[in-house]
Design a protein around this motif. Structure first.
Motif, mmCIF file in Angstrom:
data_model
loop_
_atom_site.group_PDB
_atom_site.id
_atom_site.type_symbol
_atom_site.label_atom_id
_atom_site.label_comp_id
_atom_site.label_asym_id
_atom_site.label_seq_id
_atom_site.Cartn_x
_atom_site.Cartn_y
_atom_site.Cartn_z
ATOM 1 N N ALA A 153 0.830 -1.208 0.000
ATOM 2 C CA ALA A 153 0.000 0.000 0.000
ATOM 3 C C ALA A 153 0.865 1.260 0.000
ATOM 4 N N LEU A 154 1.899 1.216 0.806
ATOM 5 C CA LEU A 154 2.792 2.373 0.839
ATOM 6 C C LEU A 154 3.454 2.593 -0.512
ATOM 7 N N VAL A 155 3.866 1.487 -1.140
ATOM 8 C CA VAL A 155 4.479 1.618 -2.460
ATOM 9 C C VAL A 155 3.485 2.197 -3.451
ATOM 10 N N LEU A 156 2.239 1.715 -3.380
ATOM 11 C CA LEU A 156 1.218 2.223 -4.288
ATOM 12 C C LEU A 156 0.940 3.700 -4.034
ATOM 13 N N VAL A 157 0.850 4.071 -2.730
ATOM 14 C CA VAL A 157 0.603 5.482 -2.397
ATOM 15 C C VAL A 157 1.735 6.364 -2.913
ATOM 16 N N VAL A 158 2.935 5.927 -2.668
ATOM 17 C CA VAL A 158 4.076 6.719 -3.119
ATOM 18 C C VAL A 158 4.099 6.828 -4.635
ATOM 19 N N ALA A 159 3.800 5.715 -5.312
ATOM 20 C CA ALA A 159 3.804 5.740 -6.779
ATOM 21 C C ALA A 159 2.729 6.678 -7.316
ATOM 22 N N LEU A 160 1.500 6.576 -6.702
ATOM 23 C CA LEU A 160 0.423 7.460 -7.152
ATOM 24 C C LEU A 160 0.765 8.932 -6.891
ATOM 25 N N MET A 161 1.317 9.204 -5.713
ATOM 26 C CA MET A 161 1.677 10.588 -5.397
ATOM 27 C C MET A 161 2.784 11.093 -6.314
ATOM 28 N N ALA A 162 3.742 10.236 -6.600
ATOM 29 C CA ALA A 162 4.823 10.648 -7.501
ATOM 30 C C ALA A 162 4.297 10.928 -8.897
ATOM 31 N N ALA A 163 3.399 10.023 -9.361
ATOM 32 C CA ALA A 163 2.838 10.234 -10.700
ATOM 33 C C ALA A 163 2.024 11.517 -10.745
ATOM 34 N N GLY A 164 1.183 11.726 -9.691
ATOM 35 C CA GLY A 164 0.398 12.962 -9.665
ATOM 36 C C GLY A 164 1.271 14.196 -9.574
ATOM 37 N N ALA A 165 2.320 14.103 -8.758
ATOM 38 C CA ALA A 165 3.219 15.248 -8.643
ATOM 39 C C ALA A 165 3.922 15.547 -9.961
#
Length: 700
Positions: free
Chosen positions: A24-36
């Motif tokens: 979940a943390l990896v997914l959150v970080v990936a989504l946040m990175a992509a959005g950023a």
């Protein structure tokens, strides 16, 4: 047999939870990175488009202004030509200038000036130029050989205008004057109203030195702002897109034909309004995701606080180091020995005759970056000693490097430097790899030492001359005077009966003159021996010294009927006992000699020890007193306030007193008024703890 139910152990469950949380943390970080990344790309695109548009608009403004300036330049050239064609006919010149100002679009007025800056002719709408502006234009055209000068109309109170002046020269390149045209740049504002400028934008036309020509929209930009300084410095390089700085986007362009700068500023908040709205929605969605990783942020915040505290401590240490270097007039240097590279502080530039911000154009040369360049600044006579001392420390033969030497400044003068350094890194063989030290400017100290040595030599020469004179006075001059006095006395004794009264008067006058001369030489000898023949400094009570001085004057005091009182509580002092007795004897003798004719003399000697250890002694009388304007004169050698017939003496007694007080490191002064008596104050320094040190210091 059917298989039993599948069961999981607690350890396996925890492992599964950890894996799930990790995923979940990896997914959150990936989504946040992509959005950023998406948001940042949109932001960069919006900024790039807005910057390009602002830069394009600034380029058009500079181009439009250059076109108007070209018309003004042509009008100024035509004005010079008209004056040449109609020389001696001012009315014809004025008519031609009026016609030129009427026919050219955007031209307000035209005028011509002579070689002294005085107007020759002008069109009807030409404003009156102040004398300061005309002197400035003369200096630029005539003295600086500038053909074209562009000045904003604000200099004469005309907004939205440009003053273009073109110099006029004869065939021999002699300056004859200049023509001037006033160009109206407000026409650009009409063109700007049709452009997609955007909300809250600021548009201005400037000169490269930052002076405002015309404010076309919004507020005037600050020419000293960090985002405008690169634009104004790149005067003729064209208008490239300016980077974002602070809260504005800047577009700018410099005209290639005329020194005109177009500047467009747009608020960053307006440009990014839509992007900001989208980013807020994205941030709201990310809040829930960030809550999952809040536990990890606690550790990060903790580490960040420690890092910031370390940075604050580092900044404080740097500020303290900078303040210490500046207050101590020091300059830091850092030398990497193997590469010969060195970093020198800003203080070195000031020591070499330049400020830290001076450039190569100011005559200071490029900044020093190697030890070889620095050695080239060392005085040739000091290079060998400095190199030897530095090599000893590099090789490890000395614990620290120290040297004092001279540096050659840019103007040819000399600066004395005290150099100190220490190796902070050495190799396995003990050879220094890096040395850090400081330079200190000791020029003032060296100059003071040189002046002190010169004064010391002069004082020594003076003392030798004085001793030689004293020797001559005590031997060579006294003997002839004794012979003259003896023979005159013998003449009066044996031949006095045969001399006429006039001859007797002459002989007595000669005897008295020889006696006065002998007394004068003895007093002068005593004055000269105060500093050269003084005794050792010892501690003794002032009461004994005052009693001895009074005993020496007892007969004189008795004849004068004087009442002399010496206080019982006089403190002890450290000094030359014989000279202190002589000081008191002179002051008491002065009080007896200059007594008031209408009252018997009364003299009082008092003294006390001050809180800081000094001794203050006073001798007061009720004599004739001294006028305040003569306070300093009475201490000068051979300076008398009364004729010899009134009061005998050579005028050297108080000079001896001051010389004795000066030798003891004290001071003497007077409180008196004419006819009201006088009080002489003597202040002596406190005794030194070490008697030997006291003798050596005070005797010097």
């Amino acid at each position: 047999m059917s298989p039993g139910p599948i069961t999981y152990s607690r350890r396996a469950s925890r492992r599964l939870v950890r894996v799930a949380v990790g995923l979940a943390l990896v997914l959150v970080v990936a989504l946040m990175a992509a959005g950023a990344m998406v948001l940042d790309r949109e932001r960069q695109t919006a900024l790039a488009l807005a910057t390009a548009a602002a830069d394009h608009l600034a380029r058009q403004i500079a181009s439009e202004a250059a076109g108007l300036a070209l018309l003004g330049d042509k009008a100024a050239v035509d004005a010079n030509r008209v004056l040449f064609l109609h020389e001696g006919r001012p009315q014809a010149v004025t008519a031609e200038l009026d016609l030129t100002a009427t026919l050219m679009p955007g031209l307000r007025a035209v005028s011509v000036f002579d070689h002294l800056g005085e107007p020759v002719a002008a069109s009807r709408r030409m404003p009156l130029l102040p004398a300061s502006l005309r002197e400035e234009l003369l200096a630029l055209h005539r003295d600086a050989w500038r053909d074209l000068v562009v000045t904003p109309g604000e200099a004469v109170g005309l907004g939205d205008t440009l003053l273009l002046s073109r110099a006029r020269w004869d065939d021999g390149r002699a300056f004859q004057g200049y023509g001037m045209a006033v160009v109206d740049v407000s026409r650009i504002r009409d063109w700007l109203a049709e452009q997609p400028l955007g909300r809250d934008a600021s548009v201005a036309l400037l000169l490269p030195d930052g002076r405002l020509v015309s404010l076309l929209a919004g507020r005037a930009p600050d020419p000293l702002a960090a985002h405008l300084r690169p634009l104004l410095d790149a005067r003729w390089t064209g208008g490239d897109a300016m980077p974002v700085d602070g809260d504005v986007i800047v577009g700018g362009s410099v005209s290639r034909d005329f020194p005109l700068v177009g500047v467009v500023e747009r608020p960053l908040a307006v440009v990014l309004a839509d992007w900001t709205l989208r980013s807020h929605f994205a941030a709201g969605a990310a809040v829930m995701l960030l809550a999952v990783v809040a536990l990890f942020l606690v550790a990060f915040v903790r580490m960040e606080r420690l890092r910031r505290a370390s940075e604050a401590d580092l900044r404080l240490s740097r500020h303290r180091l900078t303040a210490a270097l500046e207050n101590g007039n020091l300059s830091l240097w850092d030398w990497t020995v193997e590469q010969e590279e060195a970093v020198f502080g800003d203080g070195l530039a000031a020591m070499l005759g330049a400020g830290p911000g001076d450039s190569e154009d100011a005559g200071t040369g490029p900044p020093l970056s190697t030890m070889a360049e620095f050695r080239a600044r060392i005085h040739p006579d000091d290079v060998a000693a400095v190199t030897a001392a530095l090599e000893d420390h590099v090789a490890g033969r000395s614990d620290a490097y120290a040297a004092e030497y001279r540096l050659c400044r840019a103007d040819g003068s000399i600066t004395w430097i005290a150099d100190r350094g220490r190796a902070v890194d050495r190799d396995d063989d003990g050879r220094a790899r890096r040395i850090i030290g400081v330079h200190a400017d000791i020029t003032a100290r060296k100059q003071a030492e040189t002046a002190l040595r010169q004064k010391t030599r002069a004082l020594a020469d003076s003392n030798r001359d004085l001793e030689q004179f004293a020797y001559i006075a005590s031997h060579d001059l006294q003997e002839p005077l004794r012979m003259v006095s003896s023979y005159l006395t013998l003449l009066l004794r044996r031949e006095g009966d045969r001399l006429t009264p006039q001859g007797l008067a002459y002989a007595h006058t000669a005897v008295n003159g020889a006696a006065r001369m002998s007394r004068l030489i003895r007093d002068l000898l005593e004055y000269s021996r105060v500093g050269t023949r003084g005794g050792a400094f010892t501690a003794f009570p002032l009461t004994e010294a005052a009693a001895e001085a009074l005993d020496n004057l007892r007969i004189t005091a008795s004849e004068a009927g004087a009442d002399i009182v010496i206080a019982d509580s006089l403190p002890a002092v450290t000094g030359d006992r014989g000279q202190i007795v002589r000081l008191l004897q002179n002051l008491l003798g002065n009080a007896l000699k200059y007594r008031h004719p209408e009252r018997p003399p009364q003299v009082r000697v008092e003294g006390q020890r001050l809180p800081d250890g000094r001794v203050c002694l006073s001798v007061s009388d009720n004599g004739i007193g001294i006028d305040p304007q003569h306070f300093e004169q009475v201490f000068q050698i051979f300076r008398r306030l009364h004729a010899a017939a009134e009061y005998e003496g050579t005028g050297i007694g108080l000079a001896v007193c001051r010389r004795i007080v000066d030798r003891h490191g004290g001071r003497i002064w007077i409180d008196s008024a004419a006819g009201a008596g006088a009080t002489f104050h003597v202040e002596l320094p406190p005794p030194l703890p070490d008697a030997a040190t006291a003798v050596a210091t005070l005797a010097e």
